[in-house]
Design an enzyme around this catalytic site. Structure first.
Site, PDB file in Angstrom:
ATOM      1  N   CYS A 161       0.799  -1.231   0.000  1.00  0.00           N
ATOM      2  CA  CYS A 161       0.000   0.000   0.000  1.00  0.00           C
ATOM      3  C   CYS A 161       0.831   1.282   0.000  1.00  0.00           C
ATOM      4  CB  CYS A 161      -0.965  -0.005   1.174  1.00  0.00           C
ATOM      5  SG  CYS A 161      -1.577  -1.624   1.623  1.00  0.00           S
ATOM      6  N   ARG A 174       6.753 -11.014   5.976  1.00  0.00           N
ATOM      7  CA  ARG A 174       6.218 -10.755   7.314  1.00  0.00           C
ATOM      8  C   ARG A 174       6.872 -11.703   8.291  1.00  0.00           C
ATOM      9  NH1 ARG A 174      -0.070  -9.477   5.822  1.00  0.00           N
ATOM     10  NH2 ARG A 174       0.480  -7.867   4.323  1.00  0.00           N
ATOM     11  N   GLN A 178       1.083 -11.194  -3.383  1.00  0.00           N
ATOM     12  CA  GLN A 178      -0.376 -11.116  -3.491  1.00  0.00           C
ATOM     13  C   GLN A 178      -0.770 -10.675  -4.889  1.00  0.00           C
ATOM     14  OE1 GLN A 178      -1.120  -8.175  -0.459  1.00  0.00           O
ATOM     15  NE2 GLN A 178      -1.787  -9.725   0.992  1.00  0.00           N
ATOM     16  N   ASP A 195      -2.220  -8.157  -5.721  1.00  0.00           N
ATOM     17  CA  ASP A 195      -2.614  -6.942  -5.013  1.00  0.00           C
ATOM     18  C   ASP A 195      -2.822  -5.786  -5.989  1.00  0.00           C
ATOM     19  OD1 ASP A 195      -3.205  -5.466  -2.824  1.00  0.00           O
ATOM     20  OD2 ASP A 195      -1.149  -5.195  -2.134  1.00  0.00           O
ATOM     21  N   HIS A 247      -4.394  -1.402  -6.000  1.00  0.00           N
ATOM     22  CA  HIS A 247      -5.004  -0.264  -5.328  1.00  0.00           C
ATOM     23  C   HIS A 247      -5.720   0.573  -6.367  1.00  0.00           C
ATOM     24  CE1 HIS A 247      -1.998  -1.659  -2.492  1.00  0.00           C
ATOM     25  NE2 HIS A 247      -2.806  -1.189  -1.566  1.00  0.00           N
ATOM     26  N   LYS A 284     -15.274  -2.622   4.542  1.00  0.00           N
ATOM     27  CA  LYS A 284     -14.678  -3.595   3.616  1.00  0.00           C
ATOM     28  C   LYS A 284     -15.626  -4.739   3.323  1.00  0.00           C
ATOM     29  CE  LYS A 284     -12.646  -6.384   7.253  1.00  0.00           C
ATOM     30  NZ  LYS A 284     -11.579  -7.237   7.708  1.00  0.00           N
ATOM     31  N   HIS A 336      -8.145  -0.900  -1.489  1.00  0.00           N
ATOM     32  CA  HIS A 336      -7.163  -1.989  -1.494  1.00  0.00           C
ATOM     33  C   HIS A 336      -7.946  -3.224  -1.913  1.00  0.00           C
ATOM     34  CE1 HIS A 336      -4.585   0.299   1.458  1.00  0.00           C
ATOM     35  NE2 HIS A 336      -5.760   0.701   1.885  1.00  0.00           N
TER      36      HIS A 336
END
Ligand SMILES: [Zn+2]
Ligand SMILES: [Zn+2]
Length: 607
Positions: free
Chosen positions: A277, A306, A324, A326, A328, A407, A453
């Site tokens: 992000c 992580r 991911q 992922d 945005h 969300k 996201h």
């Protein structure tokens, strides 16, 4: 409460009582075998129960027969569960040689404590229980594991014995079958057998992809990339390493700090990026933006790290390094609805393609929310409308949203009925403000964009692990690491087999030619174990006729075909990403209470 719910509630409570009572029955048996055992806690959990003991010797599964047969005798004995209320002093005296129970007594706030007895056994316990032990006939002990007292590494390590318990023999059998099936499909086991991936102590908690698994992983990633291109996403690729300052600006640092790898270099603190992000926010701010560019959909397949605790790592479902699907989305407030509708269509396409069932869940404004109430209200309305327009039932978790926005979560149900939280559509009103992002609106004013996201699969590592189990390793042809194998019966057919193989390879098919001088039956079994979708056997007759004899992993013999026909069939399936395997469903349980949650809840209550 409607009558149906009431009946369901009652049944659920009965299972809860059966499982809790079976835990006591097991403790009764353990005390018969080890009169000096120290007892900790023994709560019911999802599908069963456990009890933690401090015992004079390690227990193994070899002991289960004896424990179970003693438990059966206690059931047969039909002991009555009796409830009593004692003063704390009475309880302390009774449990004088039970250190864990004494500690539990101290943690109870009421002046009195609740006690349950059955036969010779007495436990500090809030209940509830069944009335007689004969209600607990259908149980099985499953495993024994180490567990720290109070879950604290500085406390003594206890032995935790797990079991499952049900109301009927059928329910128990079905559950045991499901566990067998889960074991058979375990992605760690299949990952090794099918040579997909492995692990190494020198990089604990991270995946070492083998060539075959890496093919599948790339296919998955390629699918998501295509889906994004079709939906007008752009893709960026950012660094792995950042000055800590970036995460402090994002306002998520407190949350991520303990899970982020950090190190000092040149008197600066650097982090291995734990999420995409913040650096995507930097991309938005690289130039002045106009409303004409919105919605701006920015995808990123970067490697994330992580620092998961060693104890939390679990095969590929929880790892330290992952990627991911992922992205945005930067959009104006009034674009939220359309974006969410598009995202739900992408989710649907993906999950249907893989034969996965899923539920959507909406989480709304929490008490500690930040930002403008009106913005929250209108955004929540748009999310809810998008969900309603979809026409499928969905759940709402009031007050469960993040402080920065509401969300929609995707709860995936795999073929064993287990539930996984995978993708998410998370609105964010805060991060764009923290990074002072703006765009010029049509009236020339400077506005803050909303950020969405979103991920459809979430961690690709975990998604792949779920797929391995979902398909029990027998992937659809488009995803399979080896799509076809050509097997000549004797050396005589080698040239022809290679000719067919090369023709397939030229069409982009992942094909192998197995011209080893092994027995035919052995070769076929081996490729069956490897779950290769297409097996093409060629003998003298096939060479003569210019055909191949086709066996399909999921469908058995298909008879003889022209090689070009088979090639075209495979090419077509791959292009469509066809779901050409049967997904067997063994749905059993729908409850998704994590055992740890129940455990800690029990501990909090002091029992
Ligand atoms: Zn109890
Ligand atoms: Zn994000």
């Amino acid at each position: 409460m409607p009558a149906n719910d009431e009946a369901r509630q009652k049944r659920a409570d009965e299972l809860y009582r059966i499982r809790h009572s079976t835990a006591h029955i097991m403790a009764t048996a353990i005390l018969e075998m080890f009169p000096d055992a120290s007892l900790a806690i023994g709560p019911p959990i999802k599908d069963g129960f456990y009890y933690d003991f401090d015992l004079p010797r390690p227990i193994s599964t070899d002991d289960f027969d004896e424990i179970e047969s003693r438990m059966k005798n206690i059931v047969k004995d039909n002991q009555r569960f009796e409830h009593e209320t004692w003063s704390k002093d009475e309880a302390r005296e009774f449990f004088a040689d039970q250190p864990f129970k004494l500690e539990l007594i101290d943690r109870i706030e009421d002046p009195d404590v609740s006690i349950y007895k059955n036969g010779p056994f007495t436990d500090l316990c809030a209940g509830p229980h069944v009335r007689y032990t004969k209600k607990c006939k259908h149980f099985k002990l499953l495993k024994v594991a180490g567990a720290y007292w109070k879950g604290d590494e500085n406390e003594p390590m206890l032995q935790r014995i797990y079991g499952t318990a049900w109301k009927t023999r059928d329910d128990l059998d079905r559950h045991l079958h499901m566990l067998e099936e889960a074991k058979r499909r375990d992605h760690r086991k299949l990952g090794k057998e099918l040579e997909l991936f492995g692990f190494d102590r020198l990089s604990p908690g991270s995946i070492f992809w083998r060539p075959k698994g890496w093919i599948c992983y790339r296919q998955l990633k390629e699918y998501f990339r295509e889906l994004e291109e079709q939906n007008r996403y752009i893709e960026i690729f950012n660094p792995l390493l950042y000055n800590k300052e970036l995460y402090e600006t994002s306002n998520r640092w407190d949350h991520y700090r303990e899970h982020t790898f950090q190190f000092e270099q040149n008197e600066q603190t650097y982090c291995l990026k734990p999420m995409n992000c913040p650096d995507t926010m930097l991309f938005f701010s690289t130039k002045k933006r106009s409303y004409r560019e919105l919605p701006l959909r920015v995808a990123e397949f970067d490697v994330l790290h992580r620092n998961e605790l060693a104890g939390a790592l679990s095969g590929a479902t929880r790892v330290r390094q992952f990627m991911q699907d992922d992205a945005h989305i930067f959009c104006a407030e009034e674009q939220i609805y359309d974006e969410v509708v598009t995202l739900m269509a992408m989710i649907d396409e993906t999950y249907q393609m893989l034969g996965l069932h899923y539920d959507l869940e909406l989480s709304t404004r929490p008490d500690d929310f930040m930002g403008d109430v009106e913005l929250w209200d209108s955004a929540e309305e748009m999310l809810e409308k998008a969900l309603e327009d979809r026409g499928e039932p969905f759940r709402i978790h009031e007050g469960d949203g993040a402080f920065y926005g509401p969300k929609i979560d995707i709860q995936l149900r795999d073929s064993l009925g287990r539930s996984w939280q995978c993708g998410t559509i998370q609105l964010d009103f805060q991060m764009p403000r923290r990074f002072e992002l703006t765009y010029t609106a049509s009236d020339n004013s400077e506005q803050t964009p909303v950020v969405i996201h979103r991920a459809i699969a979430g961690s690709l590592e975990r998604f792949f692990a779920i797929l391995v189990e979902h398909f029990a390793g027998a992937f659809p042809t488009w995803l399979a690491p080896v799509q076809a194998v050509v097997i000549p019966i004797t050396d005589e057919e080698n040239d022809y087999a290679w000719e067919v193989g090369n023709m397939f390879r030229d069409a982009g098919i992942r094909v192998e030619v197995d011209d080893r001088t092994e027995k035919m039956g052995y070769k076929i079994r081996e490729h069956e174990t490897a779950k290769v979708p297409y097996m093409l056997v060629v003998g003298g007759r096939e060479v003569e006729a210019g055909t191949v004899s086709v066996r399909i992993y999921s469908g058995g013999r298909r008879g003889t075909m022209k090689p070009a026909e088979v090639r075209d069939e495979i090419v077509e399936k791959v292009a469509e990403r066809a779901l050409d395997v049967e997904v067997e469903e063994t749905v059993l349980t729908s409850a998704t209470v994590e055992e740890d949650e129940v455990g800690s809840d029990m501990e909090e209550r002091g029992y």
